[in-house]
Design a protein around this motif. Sequence first.
Motif, PDB file in Angstrom:
ATOM      1  N   PHE A 125     -20.329 -23.691  12.007  1.00 52.16           N
ATOM      2  CA  PHE A 125     -19.561 -22.492  12.302  1.00 52.16           C
ATOM      3  C   PHE A 125     -19.287 -22.311  13.802  1.00 52.16           C
ATOM      4  N   LYS A 126     -19.261 -23.373  14.588  1.00 50.38           N
ATOM      5  CA  LYS A 126     -19.091 -23.259  16.035  1.00 50.38           C
ATOM      6  C   LYS A 126     -17.757 -22.620  16.413  1.00 50.38           C
ATOM      7  N   CYS A 127     -16.726 -22.816  15.635  1.00 47.67           N
ATOM      8  CA  CYS A 127     -15.410 -22.265  15.978  1.00 47.67           C
ATOM      9  C   CYS A 127     -15.072 -20.993  15.210  1.00 47.67           C
ATOM     10  N   ASP A 128     -16.057 -20.414  14.554  1.00 48.96           N
ATOM     11  CA  ASP A 128     -15.826 -19.143  13.877  1.00 48.96           C
ATOM     12  C   ASP A 128     -15.994 -17.998  14.868  1.00 48.96           C
ATOM     13  N   SER A 129     -15.097 -17.038  14.796  1.00 54.06           N
ATOM     14  CA  SER A 129     -15.162 -15.854  15.641  1.00 54.06           C
ATOM     15  C   SER A 129     -15.342 -14.645  14.727  1.00 54.06           C
ATOM     16  N   ARG A 130     -16.443 -13.948  14.884  1.00 50.77           N
ATOM     17  CA  ARG A 130     -16.781 -12.808  14.033  1.00 50.77           C
ATOM     18  C   ARG A 130     -16.321 -11.516  14.706  1.00 50.77           C
ATOM     19  N   GLY A 131     -15.751 -10.615  13.906  1.00 53.32           N
ATOM     20  CA  GLY A 131     -15.341  -9.304  14.400  1.00 53.32           C
ATOM     21  C   GLY A 131     -15.924  -8.216  13.525  1.00 53.32           C
ATOM     22  N   THR A 132     -16.462  -7.187  14.156  1.00 52.15           N
ATOM     23  CA  THR A 132     -17.038  -6.054  13.433  1.00 52.15           C
ATOM     24  C   THR A 132     -16.268  -4.799  13.809  1.00 52.15           C
ATOM     25  N   LEU A 133     -15.799  -4.061  12.802  1.00 53.61           N
ATOM     26  CA  LEU A 133     -15.061  -2.821  13.005  1.00 53.61           C
ATOM     27  C   LEU A 133     -15.890  -1.666  12.484  1.00 53.61           C
ATOM     28  N   GLN A 134     -16.085  -0.665  13.323  1.00 55.36           N
ATOM     29  CA  GLN A 134     -16.708   0.585  12.900  1.00 55.36           C
ATOM     30  C   GLN A 134     -15.819   1.711  13.398  1.00 55.36           C
ATOM     31  N   ALA A 135     -15.257   2.467  12.451  1.00 52.96           N
ATOM     32  CA  ALA A 135     -14.301   3.515  12.815  1.00 52.96           C
ATOM     33  C   ALA A 135     -14.396   4.669  11.819  1.00 52.96           C
ATOM     34  N   ASN A 136     -13.985   5.855  12.269  1.00 51.88           N
ATOM     35  CA  ASN A 136     -14.005   7.058  11.438  1.00 51.88           C
ATOM     36  C   ASN A 136     -12.700   7.818  11.624  1.00 51.88           C
ATOM     37  N   ALA A 137     -12.369   8.630  10.629  1.00 56.00           N
ATOM     38  CA  ALA A 137     -11.169   9.458  10.711  1.00 56.00           C
ATOM     39  C   ALA A 137     -11.326  10.677   9.812  1.00 56.00           C
ATOM     40  N   THR A 138     -10.630  11.730  10.182  1.00 61.34           N
ATOM     41  CA  THR A 138     -10.538  12.930   9.364  1.00 61.34           C
ATOM     42  C   THR A 138      -9.075  13.340   9.355  1.00 61.34           C
ATOM     43  N   THR A 139      -8.553  13.624   8.165  1.00 64.60           N
ATOM     44  CA  THR A 139      -7.161  14.058   8.045  1.00 64.60           C
ATOM     45  C   THR A 139      -7.037  14.955   6.819  1.00 64.60           C
ATOM     46  N   PHE A 140      -5.826  15.322   6.473  1.00 61.26           N
ATOM     47  CA  PHE A 140      -5.578  16.220   5.349  1.00 61.26           C
ATOM     48  C   PHE A 140      -4.501  15.639   4.438  1.00 61.26           C
ATOM     49  N   ALA A 141      -4.543  16.061   3.184  1.00 60.58           N
ATOM     50  CA  ALA A 141      -3.519  15.698   2.200  1.00 60.58           C
ATOM     51  C   ALA A 141      -3.400  16.856   1.208  1.00 60.58           C
ATOM     52  N   ALA A 142      -2.389  16.817   0.390  1.00 63.34           N
ATOM     53  CA  ALA A 142      -2.179  17.864  -0.611  1.00 63.34           C
ATOM     54  C   ALA A 142      -1.620  17.244  -1.886  1.00 63.34           C
ATOM     55  N   THR A 143      -1.795  17.952  -2.984  1.00 63.22           N
ATOM     56  CA  THR A 143      -1.250  17.527  -4.272  1.00 63.22           C
ATOM     57  C   THR A 143      -0.603  18.725  -4.951  1.00 63.22           C
ATOM     58  N   ILE A 144       0.548  18.483  -5.559  1.00 60.23           N
ATOM     59  CA  ILE A 144       1.168  19.496  -6.411  1.00 60.23           C
ATOM     60  C   ILE A 144       1.321  18.881  -7.798  1.00 60.23           C
ATOM     61  N   GLY A 145       1.266  19.715  -8.808  1.00 62.39           N
ATOM     62  CA  GLY A 145       1.378  19.194 -10.160  1.00 62.39           C
ATOM     63  C   GLY A 145       1.969  20.210 -11.112  1.00 62.39           C
ATOM     64  N   ALA A 146       2.404  19.710 -12.251  1.00 59.12           N
ATOM     65  CA  ALA A 146       2.961  20.567 -13.294  1.00 59.12           C
ATOM     66  C   ALA A 146       2.557  20.009 -14.653  1.00 59.12           C
ATOM     67  N   MET A 147       2.368  20.909 -15.618  1.00 61.05           N
ATOM     68  CA  MET A 147       2.111  20.510 -17.003  1.00 61.05           C
ATOM     69  C   MET A 147       3.027  21.316 -17.908  1.00 61.05           C
ATOM     70  N   ILE A 148       3.723  20.584 -18.753  1.00 62.32           N
ATOM     71  CA  ILE A 148       4.625  21.204 -19.734  1.00 62.32           C
ATOM     72  C   ILE A 148       4.032  20.953 -21.116  1.00 62.32           C
ATOM     73  N   ARG A 149       3.945  22.013 -21.913  1.00 65.25           N
ATOM     74  CA  ARG A 149       3.409  21.899 -23.270  1.00 65.25           C
ATOM     75  C   ARG A 149       4.480  22.327 -24.281  1.00 65.25           C
ATOM     76  N   PRO A 150       5.193  21.344 -24.862  1.00 61.36           N
ATOM     77  CA  PRO A 150       6.218  21.703 -25.840  1.00 61.36           C
ATOM     78  C   PRO A 150       5.634  22.235 -27.147  1.00 61.36           C
ATOM     79  N   SER A 151       4.363  21.900 -27.429  1.00 60.20           N
ATOM     80  CA  SER A 151       3.685  22.444 -28.617  1.00 60.20           C
ATOM     81  C   SER A 151       2.208  22.611 -28.274  1.00 60.20           C
ATOM     82  N   ALA A 152       1.464  23.223 -29.163  1.00 60.21           N
ATOM     83  CA  ALA A 152       0.041  23.473 -28.921  1.00 60.21           C
ATOM     84  C   ALA A 152      -0.765  22.185 -28.831  1.00 60.21           C
ATOM     85  N   ASN A 153      -0.302  21.107 -29.455  1.00 61.90           N
ATOM     86  CA  ASN A 153      -1.039  19.846 -29.488  1.00 61.90           C
ATOM     87  C   ASN A 153      -0.450  18.745 -28.610  1.00 61.90           C
TER      88      ASN A 153
END
Length: 175
Positions: A125-153
């Motif tokens: 492994f003499k020509c192998d180059s190892r990389g280690t990534l350590q990172a964090n993030a905080t962000t926001f997202a949203a969801t909208i939804g709908a349900m239609i019921r044409p009958s009880a079942n």
Amino acid sequence: PETPWGNDRFPVVKNVAGPAFTPLLAVATDFGYFDRVTFAAGLFTPSSVGNRTFPLGVAEKPAASRYDFVQSRSKILYPTVAAGFRLTKWLDLGVSGHLVLASFDQTTVSYADISADACKTAESFKCDSRGTLQANATTFAATIGAMIRPSANLGFGASFRTPTNINAVGTLTPQ
């Protein structure tokens, strides 16, 4: 061919990381008061490979997996609050907000040919180059939804989650 493992089969490697934590927890209530409104809170993760570790080599032979993600211990969690509204007997609408918490801990290996003769020796492994990534993030997202019921079942639902743009900040350490 000039290495000790040249023209040999690659050794079998297995993921030794163990299981990944992928929760889906939720509670919902109308507080025994609201007739057409329901509130919810929960925690979930998106589909992903959250935990894997492969060895760089086995029995002093390089593993075929070493140029893939050698190790990944990443987590993305969506703590969520939501509300659903029954507009009519056949139509419900919902909205939710997600705090997105991301943590990345990954190791990769690349091939770096540093000279014409450097990689032809018996040193593993003499020509192998190892990389280690350590990172964090905080962000926001949203969801909208709908349900239609044409009958009880019978009901049809659809939802749309906004794209989650994760701009992680951390450290990439090459070796």
